[in-house]
Design a protein around this motif. Structure first.
Motif, PDB file in Angstrom:
ATOM      1  N   ALA A   5       1.399  -1.317  -0.310  1.00  0.00           N
ATOM      2  CA  ALA A   5       0.299   0.112   0.165  1.00  0.00           C
ATOM      3  C   ALA A   5       0.932   1.062   0.270  1.00  0.00           C
ATOM      4  O   ALA A   5       1.810   1.269   0.154  1.00  0.00           O
ATOM      5  CB  ALA A   5      -0.606  -0.321   1.579  1.00  0.00           C
ATOM      6  N   PRO A   6       0.787   2.512  -0.686  1.00  0.00           N
ATOM      7  CA  PRO A   6       1.066   3.501  -0.399  1.00  0.00           C
ATOM      8  C   PRO A   6       1.341   4.020   0.545  1.00  0.00           C
ATOM      9  O   PRO A   6       0.171   4.240   1.441  1.00  0.00           O
ATOM     10  CB  PRO A   6       0.369   4.082  -1.640  1.00  0.00           C
ATOM     11  N   ARG A  13     -10.923   8.992  -7.507  1.00  0.00           N
ATOM     12  CA  ARG A  13     -11.075   9.617  -8.962  1.00  0.00           C
ATOM     13  C   ARG A  13     -12.229   9.667  -9.405  1.00  0.00           C
ATOM     14  O   ARG A  13     -11.961  11.217 -10.179  1.00  0.00           O
ATOM     15  CB  ARG A  13     -10.759   8.260 -10.061  1.00  0.00           C
ATOM     16  N   ASN A  14     -13.282   9.634  -8.915  1.00  0.00           N
ATOM     17  CA  ASN A  14     -14.416  10.235  -9.112  1.00  0.00           C
ATOM     18  C   ASN A  14     -14.539  11.788  -8.884  1.00  0.00           C
ATOM     19  O   ASN A  14     -15.476  12.318  -8.615  1.00  0.00           O
ATOM     20  CB  ASN A  14     -15.571   8.888  -8.581  1.00  0.00           C
ATOM     21  N   THR A  15     -14.164  12.340  -7.742  1.00  0.00           N
ATOM     22  CA  THR A  15     -13.836  14.164  -7.137  1.00  0.00           C
ATOM     23  C   THR A  15     -13.001  15.051  -8.322  1.00  0.00           C
ATOM     24  O   THR A  15     -13.044  16.366  -8.178  1.00  0.00           O
ATOM     25  CB  THR A  15     -13.334  13.960  -5.804  1.00  0.00           C
ATOM     26  N   LEU A  38      -0.412   8.108 -10.811  1.00  0.00           N
ATOM     27  CA  LEU A  38      -1.406   8.870 -11.028  1.00  0.00           C
ATOM     28  C   LEU A  38      -1.869   8.867 -10.272  1.00  0.00           C
ATOM     29  O   LEU A  38      -2.845  10.345  -9.920  1.00  0.00           O
ATOM     30  CB  LEU A  38      -2.097   8.791 -12.402  1.00  0.00           C
ATOM     31  N   LYS A  39      -2.445   7.845  -9.733  1.00  0.00           N
ATOM     32  CA  LYS A  39      -3.871   7.194  -8.252  1.00  0.00           C
ATOM     33  C   LYS A  39      -3.467   9.223  -7.256  1.00  0.00           C
ATOM     34  O   LYS A  39      -4.548   8.694  -6.130  1.00  0.00           O
ATOM     35  CB  LYS A  39      -3.322   6.453  -7.952  1.00  0.00           C
ATOM     36  N   LEU A  40      -2.236   8.697  -7.048  1.00  0.00           N
ATOM     37  CA  LEU A  40      -1.613   9.311  -6.310  1.00  0.00           C
ATOM     38  C   LEU A  40      -1.463  11.476  -6.356  1.00  0.00           C
ATOM     39  O   LEU A  40      -1.212  12.255  -5.462  1.00  0.00           O
ATOM     40  CB  LEU A  40       0.217   9.000  -5.727  1.00  0.00           C
ATOM     41  N   TYR A  41      -0.982  11.804  -7.779  1.00  0.00           N
ATOM     42  CA  TYR A  41      -0.738  12.804  -8.440  1.00  0.00           C
ATOM     43  C   TYR A  41      -2.931  13.699  -8.247  1.00  0.00           C
ATOM     44  O   TYR A  41      -2.247  14.330  -8.486  1.00  0.00           O
ATOM     45  CB  TYR A  41      -0.550  12.717  -9.834  1.00  0.00           C
ATOM     46  N   MET A  42      -3.786  12.362  -8.427  1.00  0.00           N
ATOM     47  CA  MET A  42      -4.906  12.794  -8.114  1.00  0.00           C
ATOM     48  C   MET A  42      -5.005  13.650  -7.224  1.00  0.00           C
ATOM     49  O   MET A  42      -6.637  14.529  -7.397  1.00  0.00           O
ATOM     50  CB  MET A  42      -5.703  11.324  -8.443  1.00  0.00           C
ATOM     51  N   ALA A 182      10.994   9.049  -4.152  1.00  0.00           N
ATOM     52  CA  ALA A 182      10.977  10.265  -2.428  1.00  0.00           C
ATOM     53  C   ALA A 182       9.540   9.460  -1.757  1.00  0.00           C
ATOM     54  O   ALA A 182       9.492   9.375  -0.767  1.00  0.00           O
ATOM     55  CB  ALA A 182      10.876  10.978  -2.853  1.00  0.00           C
ATOM     56  N   MET A 183       8.097   9.055  -3.242  1.00  0.00           N
ATOM     57  CA  MET A 183       7.270   8.879  -2.365  1.00  0.00           C
ATOM     58  C   MET A 183       7.398   7.249  -2.241  1.00  0.00           C
ATOM     59  O   MET A 183       5.993   6.605  -1.298  1.00  0.00           O
ATOM     60  CB  MET A 183       6.385   8.789  -3.396  1.00  0.00           C
ATOM     61  N   HIS A 184       7.688   6.253  -2.659  1.00  0.00           N
ATOM     62  CA  HIS A 184       7.896   5.262  -2.194  1.00  0.00           C
ATOM     63  C   HIS A 184       6.630   4.786  -3.358  1.00  0.00           C
ATOM     64  O   HIS A 184       5.956   4.008  -2.670  1.00  0.00           O
ATOM     65  CB  HIS A 184       8.061   4.252  -1.327  1.00  0.00           C
ATOM     66  N   ILE A 185       6.708   4.935  -3.928  1.00  0.00           N
ATOM     67  CA  ILE A 185       5.109   4.620  -5.006  1.00  0.00           C
ATOM     68  C   ILE A 185       5.164   3.275  -4.917  1.00  0.00           C
ATOM     69  O   ILE A 185       6.487   2.577  -5.716  1.00  0.00           O
ATOM     70  CB  ILE A 185       5.017   5.481  -6.044  1.00  0.00           C
ATOM     71  N   PRO A 186       4.432   2.679  -5.065  1.00  0.00           N
ATOM     72  CA  PRO A 186       3.653   0.769  -5.210  1.00  0.00           C
ATOM     73  C   PRO A 186       4.319   0.706  -6.942  1.00  0.00           C
ATOM     74  O   PRO A 186       3.739   0.524  -7.229  1.00  0.00           O
ATOM     75  CB  PRO A 186       3.302   0.786  -4.397  1.00  0.00           C
TER      76      PRO A 186
END
Length: 200
Positions: A5-6, A13-15, A38-42, A182-186
């Motif tokens: 998990a991040p 995404r719906n917002t 991208l799910k974090l950039y959202m 740096a964000m340890h994106i999975p």
């Protein structure tokens, strides 16, 4: 295979604003999934919009002066040199995508092709590709000490627009690699096997 998990939750995404629907759908169609990055950039739609546009302009814009395949190879090399597991997984996955099943984003690379490309001894036969790779290595490892010889070689076999595009390509991946690590994106479950290229 599962993924961790991040450290912060993925955004909803719906917002997102309606104007991001089409760019995200295009991204998802091209990749075959929605990347975790991208799910974090959202969480910051304004940044997400800019990053999608920047990625598209650097990597696949019709105005490009550099070959798309060369840019993809350099992306993988820069990601390796920057020690970005997330981006190595993504860039090698794109190179290994079946060209017949993609929309210009597949190069049919096999694992041995990737290993050869990422080998420090890799030297392309094409003079322009060789100097582009030399520049990418030098600028990634120590951007303040790119030798005059490399710059002169670039000027001797590439146009000014190509050189500027190459420099921006290398800088783009330095930024992407830094943010993602740096964000340890999975790394997505389907791509985790590609992380092995980092240690090959």
């Amino acid at each position: 295979m599962t993924q961790e998990a991040p450290f912060i939750p993925y955004a909803d995404r719906n917002t997102l604003p309606d104007q991001l629907t089409a760019p995200l759908e295009a991204y998802e169609k091209r990749m075959g999934f929605m990347p975790n990055a991208l799910k974090l950039y959202m969480h910051r739609p304004e940044l997400l919009s800019c990053l999608i546009e920047l990625n598209n302009t650097v990597m696949r814009d019709p105005s490009s002066h550099l070959d798309a395949g060369l840019k993809r190879r350099i992306a993988a090399l820069c990601s390796l040199l920057n020690r970005s597991a997330y981006c190595v997984a993504h860039t090698t996955k794109t190179l290994m995508t079946d060209a017949d099943e993609s929309e210009g984003e597949g190069w049919d690379f096999q694992a041995e092709d990737i290993a050869n490309l990422l080998d420090p001894a890799y030297t392309p036969d094409d003079p322009a590709e060789k100097v582009a790779i030399d520049y990418a290595r030098a600028a990634t490892i120590d951007h303040s000490n790119v030798s005059r010889k490399i710059l002169d070689d670039l000027a001797g076999c590439m146009t000014p627009p190509q050189i500027v595009e190459l420099a921006c390509l290398v800088g783009f991946w330095k930024m992407y690699n830094s943010v993602h690590e740096a964000m340890h994106i999975p790394v997505e479950a389907a791509l985790q096997g590609n992380v092995a290229f980092l240690e090959a």
